[in-house]
Scaffold this motif. Structure first.
Motif, PDB file in Angstrom:
ATOM      1  N   ALA A 114     -20.807  36.421  -8.857  1.00 50.91           N
ATOM      2  CA  ALA A 114     -19.512  36.165  -8.217  1.00 50.91           C
ATOM      3  C   ALA A 114     -19.309  37.178  -7.101  1.00 50.91           C
ATOM      4  N   PHE A 115     -18.572  36.755  -6.087  1.00 45.28           N
ATOM      5  CA  PHE A 115     -18.438  37.542  -4.866  1.00 45.28           C
ATOM      6  C   PHE A 115     -16.985  37.631  -4.421  1.00 45.28           C
ATOM      7  N   LEU A 116     -16.730  38.577  -3.523  1.00 49.35           N
ATOM      8  CA  LEU A 116     -15.437  38.583  -2.846  1.00 49.35           C
ATOM      9  C   LEU A 116     -15.518  37.639  -1.657  1.00 49.35           C
ATOM     10  N   THR A 117     -14.482  36.874  -1.466  1.00 49.15           N
ATOM     11  CA  THR A 117     -14.484  35.840  -0.432  1.00 49.15           C
ATOM     12  C   THR A 117     -14.647  36.436   0.971  1.00 49.15           C
ATOM     13  N   VAL A 118     -15.326  35.696   1.823  1.00 47.62           N
ATOM     14  CA  VAL A 118     -15.379  36.081   3.235  1.00 47.62           C
ATOM     15  C   VAL A 118     -14.474  35.186   4.080  1.00 47.62           C
ATOM     16  N   SER A 119     -13.981  34.117   3.491  1.00 47.62           N
ATOM     17  CA  SER A 119     -13.101  33.187   4.209  1.00 47.62           C
ATOM     18  C   SER A 119     -12.521  32.193   3.223  1.00 47.62           C
ATOM     19  N   GLY A 120     -11.267  31.848   3.428  1.00 50.42           N
ATOM     20  CA  GLY A 120     -10.657  30.837   2.569  1.00 50.42           C
ATOM     21  C   GLY A 120     -10.725  29.444   3.156  1.00 50.42           C
ATOM     22  N   GLN A 121     -11.486  29.306   4.257  1.00 52.60           N
ATOM     23  CA  GLN A 121     -11.420  28.044   4.994  1.00 52.60           C
ATOM     24  C   GLN A 121     -11.835  26.821   4.184  1.00 52.60           C
ATOM     25  N   LEU A 122     -12.988  26.905   3.521  1.00 45.31           N
ATOM     26  CA  LEU A 122     -13.485  25.715   2.827  1.00 45.31           C
ATOM     27  C   LEU A 122     -12.494  25.298   1.741  1.00 45.31           C
ATOM     28  N   ASN A 123     -11.935  26.283   1.040  1.00 44.90           N
ATOM     29  CA  ASN A 123     -10.911  25.972   0.048  1.00 44.90           C
ATOM     30  C   ASN A 123      -9.661  25.412   0.723  1.00 44.90           C
ATOM     31  N   GLY A 124      -9.323  25.992   1.856  1.00 48.38           N
ATOM     32  CA  GLY A 124      -8.153  25.514   2.587  1.00 48.38           C
ATOM     33  C   GLY A 124      -8.294  24.056   2.994  1.00 48.38           C
ATOM     34  N   GLU A 125      -9.513  23.667   3.352  1.00 50.15           N
ATOM     35  CA  GLU A 125      -9.731  22.275   3.742  1.00 50.15           C
ATOM     36  C   GLU A 125      -9.399  21.307   2.605  1.00 50.15           C
ATOM     37  N   THR A 126      -9.635  21.745   1.362  1.00 45.91           N
ATOM     38  CA  THR A 126      -9.337  20.835   0.249  1.00 45.91           C
ATOM     39  C   THR A 126      -7.839  20.545   0.173  1.00 45.91           C
ATOM     40  N   TYR A 127      -7.022  21.574   0.415  1.00 46.97           N
ATOM     41  CA  TYR A 127      -5.573  21.343   0.341  1.00 46.97           C
ATOM     42  C   TYR A 127      -5.047  20.630   1.587  1.00 46.97           C
ATOM     43  N   ALA A 128      -5.670  20.892   2.739  1.00 50.38           N
ATOM     44  CA  ALA A 128      -5.277  20.144   3.929  1.00 50.38           C
ATOM     45  C   ALA A 128      -5.589  18.658   3.746  1.00 50.38           C
ATOM     46  N   SER A 129      -6.623  18.366   2.951  1.00 52.86           N
ATOM     47  CA  SER A 129      -6.998  16.975   2.700  1.00 52.86           C
ATOM     48  C   SER A 129      -6.086  16.320   1.668  1.00 52.86           C
ATOM     49  N   ALA A 130      -4.967  16.964   1.382  1.00 52.23           N
ATOM     50  CA  ALA A 130      -3.996  16.395   0.451  1.00 52.23           C
ATOM     51  C   ALA A 130      -2.568  16.600   0.961  1.00 52.23           C
ATOM     52  N   LEU A 131      -2.326  17.781   1.547  1.00 49.96           N
ATOM     53  CA  LEU A 131      -0.972  18.136   1.999  1.00 49.96           C
ATOM     54  C   LEU A 131      -0.818  18.051   3.512  1.00 49.96           C
ATOM     55  N   VAL A 174       0.865  -1.187   0.000  1.00 49.41           N
ATOM     56  CA  VAL A 174       0.000   0.000   0.000  1.00 49.41           C
ATOM     57  C   VAL A 174       0.901   1.236   0.000  1.00 49.41           C
ATOM     58  N   GLU A 175       0.738   2.083  -0.999  1.00 48.70           N
ATOM     59  CA  GLU A 175       1.511   3.321  -1.061  1.00 48.70           C
ATOM     60  C   GLU A 175       0.701   4.426  -0.377  1.00 48.70           C
ATOM     61  N   VAL A 176       1.270   5.000   0.667  1.00 50.32           N
ATOM     62  CA  VAL A 176       0.560   6.028   1.433  1.00 50.32           C
ATOM     63  C   VAL A 176       1.300   7.357   1.308  1.00 50.32           C
ATOM     64  N   ASN A 177       0.562   8.401   0.970  1.00 49.21           N
ATOM     65  CA  ASN A 177       1.142   9.736   0.811  1.00 49.21           C
ATOM     66  C   ASN A 177       0.478  10.697   1.790  1.00 49.21           C
ATOM     67  N   ASP A 178       1.295  11.492   2.484  1.00 53.17           N
ATOM     68  CA  ASP A 178       0.700  12.451   3.426  1.00 53.17           C
ATOM     69  C   ASP A 178       0.899  13.895   2.984  1.00 53.17           C
ATOM     70  N   GLY A 179       1.378  14.089   1.754  1.00 49.66           N
ATOM     71  CA  GLY A 179       1.494  15.441   1.214  1.00 49.66           C
ATOM     72  C   GLY A 179       2.715  16.193   1.676  1.00 49.66           C
ATOM     73  N   SER A 180       3.452  15.646   2.630  1.00 44.03           N
ATOM     74  CA  SER A 180       4.637  16.359   3.114  1.00 44.03           C
ATOM     75  C   SER A 180       5.767  16.312   2.097  1.00 44.03           C
ATOM     76  N   CYS A 181       5.710  15.352   1.208  1.00 39.03           N
ATOM     77  CA  CYS A 181       6.693  15.259   0.131  1.00 39.03           C
ATOM     78  C   CYS A 181       6.099  14.423  -0.994  1.00 39.03           C
ATOM     79  N   LEU A 182       6.825  14.368  -2.091  1.00 40.18           N
ATOM     80  CA  LEU A 182       6.336  13.600  -3.232  1.00 40.18           C
ATOM     81  C   LEU A 182       6.306  12.104  -2.931  1.00 40.18           C
ATOM     82  N   SER A 183       7.300  11.641  -2.192  1.00 33.98           N
ATOM     83  CA  SER A 183       7.426  10.203  -1.919  1.00 33.98           C
ATOM     84  C   SER A 183       6.251   9.658  -1.136  1.00 33.98           C
TER      85      SER A 183
END
Lengths: 555, 555
Positions: B294-311, A120-129
């Protein structure tokens, strides 16, 4: 004071008497303390950084520990969580971790079941690996193996071992796997097979989970931080120039309006007849939020000049906007700009600053984003690392606009757009100069005809050109544009008159020339262009998390 | 390839043959190299930083020096300019510089003529301190003395000497003074007499030339940089969340519309009848730039959650907007927000992160902005340094919302707003808790009733409260608000239904719960509130360069 003391006493009493009623902090099973990393790496890894920060910032013990205890719970240390980058990011690619226990939290990239083991390859986003995790039927949680699918989030615990595969130095022999969040394999949009960039834009909320966009996000972050470091180390002050502007200083043609006049007061959408209007049927701006038309900024430069005229050297780094109907791979309606402004500086200082800046940030990502840059070098644009090394190591060429025109004319190359003194250089010309004529070296062209440049640029003594400069790089073309600003009130006013611009609108900008005017210069850099240049990613929509373009402002 | 080589040869030839036609760089008289600083200070001062950066980034000599010479001029080193902070910023307040020559470029703060000498205070914005410059009739340029008025810009050259006045350790015995830009004393708006903050807002382009706003700008800058340092050192990735948003995720009531429908197509202003409309007389959004409102953002949180769910761990730092008609000293229509988001984290992690962050940045400015902080401590809010030291050194109190209500009720204090379980805490309550009940210590209140908090906050097991927290500080009240996010799809959908929110609008936000959902948490911090808290400046309009408020978006 007596009341305050009484209240404090009451508060303390309340809490002392009722400790049972204070909820004990619930512990999230997925954020428990991880196992300690091996000692040799601790000093250089990210691990303990938070704790280090906390210790740095609170070296002295609390002065009132007794009352603090009594008064309520205190916030504990930030969680210590080991990331894949902590293990594999060192020069030894994790060898020092062999034999150590580790817990990894992340998302499953792939799952390959073989006869006796499952990888299972697991990625946590901290790096590419990824962390390659090896499961056997003995692994606790192995009964959930069917739900371990691409996109699922898991907690894997085990022991780091040398890997027998050639792709990585170490792997995790998993003693226990815990499913955190499943991912339905039939509906998860990003499967193992390579998805097109076009498709990934439609799932911009999930695309950071791919190699390309994860690497882009990390390199983009490093470029932003390097930008701050460069200017801060050189004594520049970050100034937040305004986003909403009601000044008429910029042509409004390509600006977005910012308004509250279109609010959906009526059910089903704003009725045009409800929009406040004047007697002659025009929009009544006096009833808008700012009592006049307001726009999204196209540049923070004029505002930046005001602070440079007080603090000497400043920079802005913020979003800017163009309501331009350009559906190209080079344009965004919303993008980030870096705009330094240097007081007591001329065009040469400006050019030197731009060159030093570019070399600094490129060197920074070559040194700090090695793995991601190797990925771009292999998969996105072969040879990009060499090209960037050239930028760092070679001196930049600079030549005048007049010489550039002569060079282009002399090249005998057939261009689509005409080349003639007085006409602006097009992208094809710029790329020819930097890519062909100077073999990939960045080139700065200076002293452009005043007719093709902005009103605020300083007139040269020849009366025909202004002290403007463009920094060109291969493939991207113009990356930086700057100028010395016209600091002489009479010249500036005359230029405004020539261009039929309303001097009254520029009263505060002209004030800078009335009261202690100084020679000053600056430049603007489109941050996304820089990310493109450094990563080799073709389309500007793929170097910003959520691109805004005509017809689309999704997510 | 042959064509390229030929072109390169042609280019080289062109430049080799025509070196005379390349303009030699014009030297700005005010940016010439300054005199060298004394050796002992060089290592710690800002001096040479640029050169150091340039050297760092180009350690290897250019690989093709010969061709580089032939191909055109190359950009030289960035100017080396000594600033007042370089001289007076050290622990010795400049004593090591005595006897050395120095050139200072800056703006005249005051000019006091005495019988035989004239004292000119020059400030270059690098620090609060002026350089006291001593002129005598022998000084070159002394004939211009009448134009040396407040606000003028000058170049002063001379020798550093010990100062006999008690206000500074050193002063500059001026051998030559050069007028750069005059400042008409009858019209320069900021004279020596103290101007009111209200007045200074009307000259926001000049107010950074005052002590208060110069210090504010430097401390604001330091807080921003410390923010980046903290998160970067802890492995967070800066994500630029979008400014323009067309998603319906936030209530549109207090949002600004972003549109191109109101462009001034007609002379004299936009005709309401020209605004594209549908058959039933409503604004036709399909013809707007983004083909929908289209609107000016009131918070970047929901968008931020998408990147936290990867990085895993990310933060945003960008402008946010409220079209709220609040003409108070606490509200801006445009302000900057910092919003970290932590994956695999619960509310305790969130609280720990918020506390560590706050302690880190406060400690940073206490250590790095001593002179400016002394100024605020003396002139803006007495005792603020002690108060900030408490924040760094003392543990934060935390208690539940329920206990906070009990504490307030038990206090017997008369509040303007009622206190009752289920009602939100008002500023007066928050300030009572942090200022009175806990004697100035920051307090975190957690587990608020779900009815008064946002839909995305994670429901606690009691079914009544959510895992939300507010961090309160003295004088400002709520500085940080955060929560653990609801990561369980069924809970989140049920909550959207309860609140009659349209689930379809949230498809991508819900996707994060469908595909590899993880426990996660984050918080938001209004950056201007932080600047207020740290500087003691009362009105939020005075802690941002160009404030935007109802009826005003000047400059």
């Amino acid at each position: 004071m007596a009341a305050a003391a009484a209240a404090a006493a009451a508060a303390t009493r309340l809490l002392r008497l009722a400790p049972r009623r204070l909820p004990s902090p619930k512990t999230c099973p997925f954020s428990a303390l991880p196992l300690r990393p091996p000692a040799p790496l601790a000093a250089t890894s990210r691990w303990r950084r938070f704790c280090a920060a906390a210790q740095d910032s609170a070296p002295a013990p609390p002065k009132t520990p007794a009352s603090a205890e009594a008064a309520g719970e205190t916030v504990g240390e930030f969680r210590r969580r080991t990331r894949v980058a902590d293990v594999k990011g060192g020069g030894d690619e994790g060898a020092a971790w062999v034999g150590r226990q580790l817990a990894v939290r992340g998302w499953v990239r792939t799952c390959r079941a073989q006869r006796t083991v499952t990888f299972v390859e697991v990625n946590d986003g901290s790096c590419l690996s990824n962390m390659q995790c090896v499961l056997t039927p003995d692994t606790e949680g192995y009964d959930q193996i069917d739900s371990i699918t691409t996109g699922a989030s898991v907690l894997v615990e085990g022991v780091i071992a040398s890997s027998q595969g050639g792709k990585q130095k170490v792997e995790l022999k998993v003693s226990k796997i815990t499913m955190i969040g499943e991912s339905d394999p039939t509906s998860f949009p990003i499967q193992k097979k390579r998805a097109s960039r076009e498709f990934l834009r439609t799932v911009a909320h999930l695309r950071p989970r791919t190699n390309t966009f994860g690497a882009m996000a990390r390199v983009r972050n490093a470029l932003a931080y390097a930008t701050h470091k460069f200017f801060q180390d050189n004594g520049f002050v970050w100034v937040s120039s305004p986003i909403i502007t009601a000044s008429d200083c910029e042509g409004a043609g390509e600006q977005f309006y910012v308004t509250t006049l279109l609010s959906n007061s009526a059910e089903g959408g704003c009725l045009v007849n409800n929009i406040p209007s004047t007697k002659d049927g025009r929009v009544d701006w006096s009833q808008d939020f700012f009592c006049k038309p307001a726009f999204l900024t196209v540049s923070g430069q004029l505002n930046g000049e005001t602070y440079a005229s007080a603090l000497s050297d400043i920079y802005t780094f913020g979003p800017t906007f163009r309501a331009e109907n350009s559906n190209t791979s080079r344009h965004l309606a919303e993008f980030w700009m870096i705009e330094p402004e240097l007081a007591f500086a001329d065009l040469n200082d400006d050019m030197a600053c731009a060159s030093s800046y570019l070399q600094y940030v490129v060197k920074y990502i070559l040194e700090n984003c090695k793995e991601d840059m190797d990925f771009f070098n292999t998969w996105i644009e072969k040879g990009i690392i060499d090209r960037l090394n050239d930028v760092v190591e070679k001196n930049f060429v600079h030549l005048s606009y007049s010489d550039a025109v002569e060079l282009l004319v002399g090249s005998k190359k057939k261009f689509e757009f005409p080349v003639k003194w007085g006409l602006d250089l097009q992208s094809e010309h710029e790329r020819y100069i930097t890519e062909v004529a100077f073999g990939g070296r960045p080139v700065i062209i200076r002293d452009y005809p005043k007719e093709i440049k902005a009103f605020y640029m300083r007139q040269n003594d020849d009366g025909k050109t202004v002290a403007a400069m463009d920094l060109l790089v291969p493939r991207v073309g113009e990356l930086i544009g700057g100028s010395q600003r016209e600091e002489r009130l009479d010249y500036l006013e005359a230029r405004l008159d020539e261009l039929n611009l309303n001097k009254d609108s520029y009263w505060w900008y002209l004030d800078l020339r009335r009261f202690g005017s100084v020679p000053h210069a600056g430049f603007g850099l489109g941050f996304e262009r820089l990310v493109q240049f450094v990563t080799g990613i073709d389309n500007i929509r793929d170097v910003i998390p959520f691109p805004r373009v005509p017809g689309s402002a999704e997510f």
